[in-house]
Design an enzyme around this catalytic site. Structure first.
Site, PDB file in Angstrom:
ATOM      1  N   LYS A  48       0.832  -1.204   0.000  1.00 12.23           N
ATOM      2  CA  LYS A  48       0.000   0.000   0.000  1.00 12.23           C
ATOM      3  C   LYS A  48       0.874   1.265   0.000  1.00 12.23           C
ATOM      4  CE  LYS A  48      -4.102  -1.990   2.277  1.00 12.23           C
ATOM      5  NZ  LYS A  48      -5.031  -1.828   3.420  1.00 12.23           N
ATOM      6  N   TYR A  63     -12.447  -1.680  -3.722  1.00 13.58           N
ATOM      7  CA  TYR A  63     -13.018  -1.693  -2.370  1.00 13.58           C
ATOM      8  C   TYR A  63     -14.552  -1.615  -2.382  1.00 13.58           C
ATOM      9  CZ  TYR A  63      -8.479  -1.411   0.019  1.00 13.58           C
ATOM     10  OH  TYR A  63      -7.223  -1.680   0.520  1.00 13.58           O
ATOM     11  N   ASN A 114      -2.052   0.091   7.035  1.00 11.45           N
ATOM     12  CA  ASN A 114      -1.639  -1.236   7.487  1.00 11.45           C
ATOM     13  C   ASN A 114      -0.811  -1.992   6.456  1.00 11.45           C
ATOM     14  OD1 ASN A 114      -3.699  -1.791   5.767  1.00 11.45           O
ATOM     15  ND2 ASN A 114      -4.999  -2.868   7.238  1.00 11.45           N
ATOM     16  N   HIS A 120      -2.110  -5.211   1.333  1.00  8.07           N
ATOM     17  CA  HIS A 120      -3.402  -5.816   0.999  1.00  8.07           C
ATOM     18  C   HIS A 120      -3.166  -7.220   0.468  1.00  8.07           C
ATOM     19  CE1 HIS A 120      -7.414  -6.437  -0.715  1.00  8.07           C
ATOM     20  NE2 HIS A 120      -6.761  -7.009  -1.721  1.00  8.07           N
ATOM     21  N   GLU A 149      -9.759  -9.825  -8.133  1.00  6.61           N
ATOM     22  CA  GLU A 149      -8.815  -8.721  -7.919  1.00  6.61           C
ATOM     23  C   GLU A 149      -7.657  -8.778  -8.917  1.00  6.61           C
ATOM     24  OE1 GLU A 149      -7.851  -8.954  -3.732  1.00  6.61           O
ATOM     25  OE2 GLU A 149      -9.764  -8.042  -3.162  1.00  6.61           O
TER      26      GLU A 149
END
Ligand code: IDP
Ligand code: MG
Length: 159
Positions: free
Chosen positions: A13, A53, A116, A119, A132
Site C-alpha cells: 500500500k 473496495y 496497514n 493488501h 482482484e
C-alpha cells in the site's frame, strides 16, 4: 503442479511504498517459497479504488480508505503457490496492526488500522483472488514460469 498454482492478489500500500518497505514485503513472500507471477508499480485512480473496495462502499471509513489508497503509488503483485491466498493472509496478520501478531507483516511493520502496509485477497471470499487479479492485470501481464527451487519447497515436485 496443479495444486501449487493458486494465485492471489497482493499490494504494497502507499504507506509501505513511502516507507521503503516494498523490498521487505517481497522478501518475506519470496522467502516463503511463493512465486511472483506479476508486478506493477502504479498509481490507483478513484475509479479503480472504488471497484477494488466495492465491498466497503457503505462503511463509514470508505472515503478515508479511497483517499489513502489513491494518495501515492502502490506495488500491485500476483503471487502463486500452494494455498497462496490463505497463506499470504496468515503472513499479513490481523487487519489492525495493533492486534496483529508479532512475526506477521502488519504486526512487525505497522501501528495504524488505516495504514496497514499490505493488501491481500480475502481467502474467506470465494473468487476474490481471481476477481482482484483481473481488475489489476491483463492475462498477458502474468508470467508462467518455474522457480528453480520448487523441488526444494514442494516435496512432490521431482528434482
Ligand atoms: P483487510 O485489508 O484485512 O482485508 P478489510 O476489512 O477488507 O481488511 O478492510 C479493508 C481496509 O480498510 C483495511 O485494510 C484497512 O486499511 C481499512 N479499514 C478497515 N476497517 C477500518 C476502520 O474501521 N477504519 C478505518 N479503516 C479501516
Ligand atoms: Mg479485505
Amino acid at each position: 503442479m496443479a495444486h501449487h498454482d493458486e494465485r492471489t492478489f497482493v499490494m504494497a500500500k502507499p504507506d509501505a511504498v513511502q516507507r521503503g518497505l516494498i523490498g521487505e514485503i517481497i522478501d518475506r513472500l519470496e522467502g516463503r517459497g511463493l512465486k511472483l507471477a506479476g508486478a506493477k508499480f502504479m498509481q490507483i485512480d478513484e475509479d479503480l479504488a472504488h471497484q477494488h473496495y466495492a465491498e466497503h462502499e457503505d462503511k463509514p471509513f470508505f472515503d478515508e480508505l479511497v483517499g489513502f489508497i489513491t494518495s501515492g503509488p502502490v506495488m500491485a503483485m500476483v503471487w502463486e503457490g500452494a494455498d497462496a491466498t490463505q497463506q499470504v493472509r496468515r503472513m499479513m496478520g490481523a487487519t489492525d496492526p495493533k492486534e496483529a501478531q508479532p512475526g506477521t507483516i502488519r504486526g512487525d511493520l505497522g501501528l495504524d488500522l488505516g495504514q496497514n502496509v499490505i493488501h491481500g485477497s480475502d481467502h474467506e471470499d470465494p473468487g476474490a483472488n481471481e476477481r482482484e487479479i483481473e481488475l489489476f492485470f491483463d492475462e498477458d501481464e502474468l508470467v508462467d514460469w518455474d522457480r528453480a527451487d520448487e523441488p526444494w519447497v514442494y516435496e512432490d515436485v521431482s528434482h
